[in-house]
Design a protein around this motif. Structure first.
Motif, PDB file in Angstrom:
ATOM      1  N   UNK A   1       0.838  -1.199   0.000  1.00  0.00           N
ATOM      2  CA  UNK A   1       0.000   0.000   0.000  1.00  0.00           C
ATOM      3  C   UNK A   1       0.868   1.242   0.000  1.00  0.00           C
ATOM      4  N   UNK A   2       0.305   2.273  -0.587  1.00  0.00           N
ATOM      5  CA  UNK A   2       0.955   3.588  -0.582  1.00  0.00           C
ATOM      6  C   UNK A   2      -0.135   4.648  -0.513  1.00  0.00           C
ATOM      7  N   UNK A   3       0.254   5.830  -0.074  1.00  0.00           N
ATOM      8  CA  UNK A   3      -0.678   6.949  -0.062  1.00  0.00           C
ATOM      9  C   UNK A   3      -0.954   7.380  -1.498  1.00  0.00           C
ATOM     10  N   UNK A   4      -2.187   7.711  -1.771  1.00  0.00           N
ATOM     11  CA  UNK A   4      -2.573   8.193  -3.093  1.00  0.00           C
ATOM     12  C   UNK A   4      -2.230   9.679  -3.170  1.00  0.00           C
ATOM     13  N   UNK A   5      -1.502  10.088  -4.211  1.00  0.00           N
ATOM     14  CA  UNK A   5      -1.282  11.535  -4.379  1.00  0.00           C
ATOM     15  C   UNK A   5      -2.648  12.209  -4.562  1.00  0.00           C
ATOM     16  N   UNK A   6      -2.966  13.131  -3.693  1.00  0.00           N
ATOM     17  CA  UNK A   6      -4.273  13.778  -3.721  1.00  0.00           C
ATOM     18  C   UNK A   6      -4.299  14.895  -4.761  1.00  0.00           C
ATOM     19  N   UNK A   7      -5.261  14.824  -5.639  1.00  0.00           N
ATOM     20  CA  UNK A   7      -5.434  15.853  -6.662  1.00  0.00           C
ATOM     21  C   UNK A   7      -6.017  17.108  -6.032  1.00  0.00           C
ATOM     22  N   UNK A   8      -6.964  16.903  -5.123  1.00  0.00           N
ATOM     23  CA  UNK A   8      -7.615  18.016  -4.444  1.00  0.00           C
ATOM     24  C   UNK A   8      -6.630  18.660  -3.464  1.00  0.00           C
ATOM     25  N   UNK A   9      -6.417  19.947  -3.617  1.00  0.00           N
ATOM     26  CA  UNK A   9      -5.430  20.649  -2.801  1.00  0.00           C
ATOM     27  C   UNK A   9      -5.789  20.622  -1.308  1.00  0.00           C
ATOM     28  N   UNK A  10      -7.060  20.728  -0.987  1.00  0.00           N
ATOM     29  CA  UNK A  10      -7.481  20.718   0.414  1.00  0.00           C
ATOM     30  C   UNK A  10      -7.164  19.370   1.057  1.00  0.00           C
ATOM     31  N   UNK A  11      -7.499  18.283   0.380  1.00  0.00           N
ATOM     32  CA  UNK A  11      -7.192  16.941   0.902  1.00  0.00           C
ATOM     33  C   UNK A  11      -5.681  16.759   1.064  1.00  0.00           C
ATOM     34  N   UNK A  12      -4.929  17.199   0.060  1.00  0.00           N
ATOM     35  CA  UNK A  12      -3.474  17.066   0.101  1.00  0.00           C
ATOM     36  C   UNK A  12      -2.913  17.778   1.333  1.00  0.00           C
ATOM     37  N   UNK A  13      -3.383  18.986   1.592  1.00  0.00           N
ATOM     38  CA  UNK A  13      -2.902  19.752   2.741  1.00  0.00           C
ATOM     39  C   UNK A  13      -3.329  19.115   4.066  1.00  0.00           C
ATOM     40  N   UNK A  14      -4.533  18.573   4.111  1.00  0.00           N
ATOM     41  CA  UNK A  14      -4.997  17.918   5.333  1.00  0.00           C
ATOM     42  C   UNK A  14      -4.146  16.701   5.657  1.00  0.00           C
ATOM     43  N   UNK A  15      -3.864  15.883   4.655  1.00  0.00           N
ATOM     44  CA  UNK A  15      -3.026  14.701   4.896  1.00  0.00           C
ATOM     45  C   UNK A  15      -1.608  15.103   5.276  1.00  0.00           C
ATOM     46  N   UNK A  16      -1.087  16.119   4.645  1.00  0.00           N
ATOM     47  CA  UNK A  16       0.263  16.595   4.966  1.00  0.00           C
ATOM     48  C   UNK A  16       0.308  17.102   6.412  1.00  0.00           C
ATOM     49  N   UNK A  17      -0.689  17.848   6.813  1.00  0.00           N
ATOM     50  CA  UNK A  17      -0.731  18.370   8.186  1.00  0.00           C
ATOM     51  C   UNK A  17      -0.854  17.229   9.200  1.00  0.00           C
TER      52      UNK A  17
END
Length: 133
Positions: free
Chosen positions: A78-94
């Motif tokens: 398994x790997x994290x899916x690169x999030x296309x949606x900027x909000x989701x990407x920032x939430x996962x990064x945080x």
């Protein structure tokens, strides 16, 4: 104006995403996967969970679009899916940044990194070198 059908789909996707993030074990799995792709056995070992429990959590994360699997022989990684949606990407990064600061998770990641190099689900037990350190 957004049609009610489109709005319902967008809310449903957001709801599934946040429900997936609303569980401690799934957050720990996300934090582990932030270090790179992992076999299910590495997650089991690091978190001390049964395979069925890990599979359930990964299924919820997969349905929410957070992780994606790929098979290599009989092993599933398994790997994290690169999030296309900027909000989701920032939430996962945080989230991963926050959880990296906690000692308990840091120790889990350290255990993972030690075992990942020496123990692999592809390695027969008799070929596993002893852990050093």
């Amino acid at each position: 104006m957004i049609s009610p059908a489109v709005a319902a789909v967008e809310v449903s996707q957001a709801s599934r995403f946040f429900k997936a993030l609303g569980d401690e074990m799934r957050l720990r799995i996300i934090a582990l996967l932030s270090h790179g792709e992992l076999c299910v056995c590495h997650i089991e070992e690091t978190l001390g969970l049964a395979q069925s429990n890990v599979s359930h959590h990964l299924s919820v994360l997969r349905q929410a679009g957070v992780v994606e699997p790929h098979r290599s022989g009989k092993w599933v990684y398994y790997r994290l899916v690169p999030q296309v949606d900027e909000v989701r990407r920032e939430q996962l990064r945080a989230l991963t940044a926050i959880y990296r600061r906690y000692d308990g998770l840091t120790k889990e990641v350290e255990r993972l990194l030690r075992s990942r190099g020496a123990i692999s689900c592809r390695t027969p037990p008799e070929d596993i070198p002893p852990l050093v350190g």
